[in-house]
Write a protein that holds these residues in place. Structure first.
Motif, mmCIF file in Angstrom:
data_model
loop_
_atom_site.group_PDB
_atom_site.id
_atom_site.type_symbol
_atom_site.label_atom_id
_atom_site.label_comp_id
_atom_site.label_asym_id
_atom_site.label_seq_id
_atom_site.Cartn_x
_atom_site.Cartn_y
_atom_site.Cartn_z
ATOM 1 N N LEU A 178 0.829 -1.204 0.000
ATOM 2 C CA LEU A 178 0.000 0.000 0.000
ATOM 3 C C LEU A 178 0.866 1.258 0.000
ATOM 4 O O LEU A 178 0.506 2.267 -0.625
ATOM 5 C CB LEU A 178 -0.926 -0.002 1.216
ATOM 6 N N ALA A 179 1.995 1.200 0.678
ATOM 7 C CA ALA A 179 2.889 2.362 0.727
ATOM 8 C C ALA A 179 3.450 2.711 -0.636
ATOM 9 O O ALA A 179 3.789 3.871 -0.911
ATOM 10 C CB ALA A 179 4.031 2.098 1.709
ATOM 11 N N LEU A 180 3.541 1.720 -1.534
ATOM 12 C CA LEU A 180 4.104 1.946 -2.864
ATOM 13 C C LEU A 180 3.079 2.440 -3.887
ATOM 14 O O LEU A 180 3.438 2.730 -5.032
ATOM 15 C CB LEU A 180 4.739 0.650 -3.384
ATOM 16 N N LEU A 181 1.805 2.562 -3.488
ATOM 17 C CA LEU A 181 0.781 2.999 -4.443
ATOM 18 C C LEU A 181 1.053 4.379 -5.049
ATOM 19 O O LEU A 181 0.761 4.595 -6.229
ATOM 20 C CB LEU A 181 -0.593 2.984 -3.773
ATOM 21 N N PRO A 182 1.599 5.351 -4.296
ATOM 22 C CA PRO A 182 1.913 6.637 -4.947
ATOM 23 C C PRO A 182 2.902 6.508 -6.106
ATOM 24 O O PRO A 182 2.938 7.380 -6.978
ATOM 25 C CB PRO A 182 2.507 7.467 -3.807
ATOM 26 N N LEU A 183 3.699 5.455 -6.106
ATOM 27 C CA LEU A 183 4.606 5.219 -7.225
ATOM 28 C C LEU A 183 3.870 4.614 -8.410
ATOM 29 O O LEU A 183 4.079 5.024 -9.555
ATOM 30 C CB LEU A 183 5.741 4.295 -6.773
ATOM 31 N N PHE A 184 2.986 3.649 -8.163
ATOM 32 C CA PHE A 184 2.396 2.884 -9.256
ATOM 33 C C PHE A 184 1.121 3.487 -9.846
ATOM 34 O O PHE A 184 0.865 3.353 -11.044
ATOM 35 C CB PHE A 184 2.098 1.457 -8.783
ATOM 36 N N LEU A 185 0.315 4.146 -9.028
ATOM 37 C CA LEU A 185 -0.954 4.670 -9.542
ATOM 38 C C LEU A 185 -0.785 5.676 -10.679
ATOM 39 O O LEU A 185 -1.567 5.662 -11.638
ATOM 40 C CB LEU A 185 -1.763 5.279 -8.398
ATOM 41 N N PRO A 186 0.202 6.599 -10.616
ATOM 42 C CA PRO A 186 0.354 7.529 -11.750
ATOM 43 C C PRO A 186 0.611 6.834 -13.085
ATOM 44 O O PRO A 186 0.272 7.390 -14.133
ATOM 45 C CB PRO A 186 1.559 8.387 -11.337
ATOM 46 N N LEU A 187 1.189 5.632 -13.060
ATOM 47 C CA LEU A 187 1.413 4.913 -14.315
ATOM 48 C C LEU A 187 0.100 4.613 -15.008
ATOM 49 O O LEU A 187 -0.001 4.679 -16.242
ATOM 50 C CB LEU A 187 2.168 3.608 -14.041
ATOM 51 N N SER A 188 -0.933 4.264 -14.243
ATOM 52 C CA SER A 188 -2.242 3.969 -14.821
ATOM 53 C C SER A 188 -2.994 5.249 -15.188
ATOM 54 O O SER A 188 -3.591 5.346 -16.259
ATOM 55 C CB SER A 188 -3.076 3.148 -13.831
ATOM 56 N N VAL A 189 -2.954 6.224 -14.282
ATOM 57 C CA VAL A 189 -3.748 7.439 -14.478
ATOM 58 C C VAL A 189 -3.203 8.292 -15.615
ATOM 59 O O VAL A 189 -3.978 8.853 -16.418
ATOM 60 C CB VAL A 189 -3.784 8.254 -13.169
ATOM 61 N N LEU A 190 -1.878 8.399 -15.730
ATOM 62 C CA LEU A 190 -1.279 9.319 -16.691
ATOM 63 C C LEU A 190 -1.058 8.721 -18.075
ATOM 64 O O LEU A 190 -0.718 9.455 -19.007
ATOM 65 C CB LEU A 190 0.067 9.823 -16.153
ATOM 66 N N LEU B 115 6.528 11.814 -7.186
ATOM 67 C CA LEU B 115 7.243 12.428 -8.310
ATOM 68 C C LEU B 115 7.872 11.359 -9.211
ATOM 69 O O LEU B 115 7.836 11.476 -10.436
ATOM 70 C CB LEU B 115 8.326 13.374 -7.780
ATOM 71 N N TRP B 116 8.428 10.351 -8.604
ATOM 72 C CA TRP B 116 9.004 9.236 -9.351
ATOM 73 C C TRP B 116 7.934 8.583 -10.226
ATOM 74 O O TRP B 116 8.142 8.356 -11.432
ATOM 75 C CB TRP B 116 9.569 8.250 -8.328
ATOM 76 N N GLY B 117 6.765 8.315 -9.662
ATOM 77 C CA GLY B 117 5.685 7.692 -10.424
ATOM 78 C C GLY B 117 5.132 8.583 -11.511
ATOM 79 O O GLY B 117 4.829 8.123 -12.628
ATOM 80 N N VAL B 118 4.973 9.880 -11.225
ATOM 81 C CA VAL B 118 4.485 10.820 -12.249
ATOM 82 C C VAL B 118 5.453 10.876 -13.422
ATOM 83 O O VAL B 118 5.053 10.868 -14.596
ATOM 84 C CB VAL B 118 4.276 12.216 -11.631
ATOM 85 N N GLY B 119 6.750 10.938 -13.103
ATOM 86 C CA GLY B 119 7.737 10.950 -14.178
ATOM 87 C C GLY B 119 7.664 9.716 -15.049
ATOM 88 O O GLY B 119 7.700 9.798 -16.281
ATOM 89 N N LEU B 120 7.522 8.546 -14.423
ATOM 90 C CA LEU B 120 7.415 7.302 -15.192
ATOM 91 C C LEU B 120 6.130 7.265 -16.006
ATOM 92 O O LEU B 120 6.100 6.760 -17.132
ATOM 93 C CB LEU B 120 7.464 6.100 -14.256
ATOM 94 N N GLY B 121 5.035 7.793 -15.440
ATOM 95 C CA GLY B 121 3.773 7.813 -16.161
ATOM 96 C C GLY B 121 3.838 8.642 -17.430
ATOM 97 O O GLY B 121 3.216 8.302 -18.453
#
Length: 476
Positions: free
Chosen positions: A291-303, A352-358
Motif C-alpha cells: 500500500l505504501a508503494l501505491l503513490p509510485l504505481f498509480l500515476p502509471l495507470s492514471v497518466l 514524483l518518481w511515479g508521475v515521471g514514469l507515467g
C-alpha cells in the motif's frame, strides 16, 4: 460478438498475469528469504530469473507464433507459466524457486506477443480493434499497481507461496477458454527463429546479471564479454536476426531503446531496494509495504492516456525529457530517508518518481516505433519491451550489490547511494534524449540495402491489421 469479447477478455487475462508477476513478487521477498534461508543474491535471482528469460525470448516468441500459429504458442506459454508458478509455490529451496521462476519467464515470453496478435485477428473491424487494444493496454497498466497490494495481502494472509498459487487456477481457465474459443492463425511468415541469437543473447544477459550478483568474481564478467561477442557475431551472420543491424544504425531507435533500458534499470533496481527498506528496515508488513508503494504505481495507470495524447501532439522528445527530469527529482528525494522517516515524508519522492514514469513510458515506446520504418513497428515495439526487461534485470542485480544486505548497518547508506545513482542516470538520459531525439513527431528513415527488410516479415499484429483492413474494405 460474444466469442470476440471472450477472446479479448482471455488474452487480456494472460497479459495481466505476465505483468503482474513483474511486481507482485517484490513484497514477498523478505518472507521468501526468511522461509528458505535465501540471501540477497538469491532474492535478486528470484526476480531476475523471470526478467532475464522474458527479455531474452520475447523477440523470438513472436516469430514462433508467426511460424506455428499464435494459438499454439499462447497455449504453450500458458502451460509453462502455470507449471512454473506451481513449481515456485512448491519450491523447497531458493535454488528450486529460481529455476521455476525462469520457467515462468519462458512461458511469459511465449504468451506476451501472442495475446496482442490474437486480439488483432479476433477483432478485424478497425474501430473495434482500436478499442480492444486500448482495453488490452489498460489492463496491463493496472497490473503494476495491483501487484504490490495483492502480493502484500497474500503474504500477510495465507503466505508467500500463494503469490504463485494464485496463477494456477487462472491459467487453467484461460487455457481451456483459449483452446475452445480461439481459432488458429495460419503460418504465413517466411522467417526462421534466430536460435543462435536467442541462446547467446540469453546467456550474455544472464552472465551480465550474475556479474553484479557475484561481484567478487571475475568469471561472470569474462563470460558476459564472451557471450556478447558471440551474440554480435550471430546477429551479423543470421539470415533473420532478432535485431536487424540496419535498425541499430538509426540514432532515434538506439537512443529510445537505451532510454527504455535506463528507465527500467533505475526503476526496478531502486524499487527492489526501497521494498526491502520498507519491510526490513522500517518493519512494515508486506501488505503495508504494498500500500505504501501505491503513490509510485498509480500515476502509471492514471497518466498513460494523458501522456499518450501529449506524445501525439508534441512528439516523444518533450515528454521523455520531462518524465526523466521529474522521475529524477523523485529519486533524489529518497536520499533523505532513514529508519525513522515518517511515511508522509516518503510520499513526495514516490509520487514524483511515479508521475515521471507515467509521462515517460508511452513516449519511450512511441519514440522507438516512430524511429523504425512503418513495416517494422511490431519489431520495434518488441525490441523496446526487451530493452526494458533487460534493463530491469541488470538494475536489480546492480542495485542489490550496491545497497548490500538489509540486515547490515550500511543498508540505509546503500539506499541513499542507489537513489543518487538513479537520479543521475535519469538526468544524463534526459540530456542524451534532448540532444539526439528529433524535434519532430517522427524520425522514420528507410533502411537501405538490407535483404532482411525486403521480405514481408512484419510482426503478426501488423500483418493481421493490414489483412483485416483490406478484408473489411472489400466487403464494405
Amino acid at each position: 460478438m460474444g466469442s470476440r469479447r471472450l477472446a479479448v477478455t482471455v488474452m487480456c487475462v494472460g497479459y495481466f498475469l505476465v505483468l503482474l508477476d513483474v511486481s507482485i513478487v517484490n513484497v514477498a521477498l523478505p518472507s521468501i528469504g526468511s522461509d528458505l534461508g535465501a540471501g540477497v543474491g538469491a532474492l535478486q535471482w528470484t526476480v531476475d530469473a523471470y526478467a532475464v528469460t522474458l527479455a531474452a525470448l520475447m523477440l523470438t516468441a513472436g516469430t514462433l507464433g508467426d511460424l506455428y500459429g499464435h494459438k499454439r504458442i499462447v497455449l504453450a506459454g500458458l502451460a509453462l507459466f502455470g507449471a512454473g508458478s506451481a513449481g515456485c509455490a512448491l519450491a523447497p529451496t531458493a535454488g528450486a524457486l529460481v529455476g521455476f521462476r525462469a520457467l515462468s519467464g519462458i512461458g511469459a515470453a511465449l504468451l506476451l506477443p501472442g495475446t496482442l496478435a490474437i486480439i488483432t485477428r479476433a477483432v478485424p473491424d478497425r474501430r473495434e480493434q482500436a478499442r480492444a487494444i486500448g482495453v488490452w493496454a489498460g489492463v496491463g497498466s493496472v497490473a503494476l499497481p495491483a501487484g504490490p497490494v495483492l502480493g502484500g495481502a497474500l503474504v500477510d494472509g495465507p503466505g508467500w507461496r500463494w503469490v504463485f498459487w494464485i496463477n494456477v487456477p487462472i491459467v487453467l481457465v484461460a487455457g481451456l477458454v483459449t483452446a475452445r474459443v480461439i481459432s488458429e492463425s495460419r503460418a504465413t511468415a517466411r522467417r526462421r527463429p534466430d536460435v543462435r541469437g536467442m541462446v547467446t543473447g540469453a546467456l550474455a544477459l544472464a552472465a551480465v546479471v550474475d556479474a553484479f550478483v557475484s561481484h567478487d568474481s571475475w568469471i561472470p564478467v569474462v563470460l558476459a564479454a564472451a557471450f556478447l561477442l558471440l551474440f554480435a557475431a550471430a546477429e551479423s551472420r543470421a539470415a533473420d536476426p532478432m535485431i536487424p543491424l540496419p535498425l541499430l544504425r538509426q540514432q532515434g531507435f538506439v537512443v529510445a531503446n537505451a532510454a527504455a533500458g535506463a528507465m527500467n534499470l533505475g526503476t526496478l533496481g531502486l524499487l527492489f531496494v526501497v521494498t526491502l527498506f520498507l519491510q526490513r528496515v522500517q518493519g512494515r508488513s508486506a501488505l503495508a509495504a504494498g500500500l505504501a508503494l501505491l503513490p509510485l504505481f498509480l500515476p502509471l495507470s492514471v497518466l498513460a492516456p494523458i501522456a499518450g495524447r501529449m506524445t501525439a501532439r508534441f512528439g516523444p522528445r518533450r515528454p521523455m525529457v520531462a518524465g526523466l527530469v521529474v522521475a529524477a527529482a523523485g529519486a533524489a528525494l529518497l536520499i533523505l530517508l532513514d529508519a525513522g522517516t515518517a511515511y508522509p515524508v516518503i510520499v513526495p519522492g514516490l509520487l514524483l518518481w511515479g508521475v515521471g514514469l507515467g509521462v515517460l513510458t508511452p513516449a519511450v515506446v512511441a519514440a522507438a516505433v516512430r524511429a523504425a520504418p512503418d513495416d517494422r513497428a511490431g519489431l520495434a515495439s518488441a525490441a523496446n519491451n526487451t530493452a526494458r526487461q533487460a534493463g530491469g534485470a541488470v538494475g536489480i542485480a546492480a542495485y542489490g550489490a550496491l545497497a548490500g544486505d538489509p540486515g547490515a548497518g550500511g543498508f540505509v547508506g546503500g539506499l541513499h547511494l542507489v537513489s543518487a545513482v538513479t537520479a543521475a542516470l535519469f538526468v544524463v538520459t534526459a540530456l542524451v534524449v534532448l540532444l539526439t531525439i528529433d524535434r519532430g513527431r517522427a524520425e522514420r528513415r528507410p533502411l537501405r540495402e538490407s535483404p532482411t527488410f525486403r521480405r514481408d516479415d512484419r510482426s503478426a499484429p501488423e500483418r493481421h491489421r493490414v489483412h483485416s483492413s483490406r478484408e473489411h474494405d472489400r466487403h464494405r
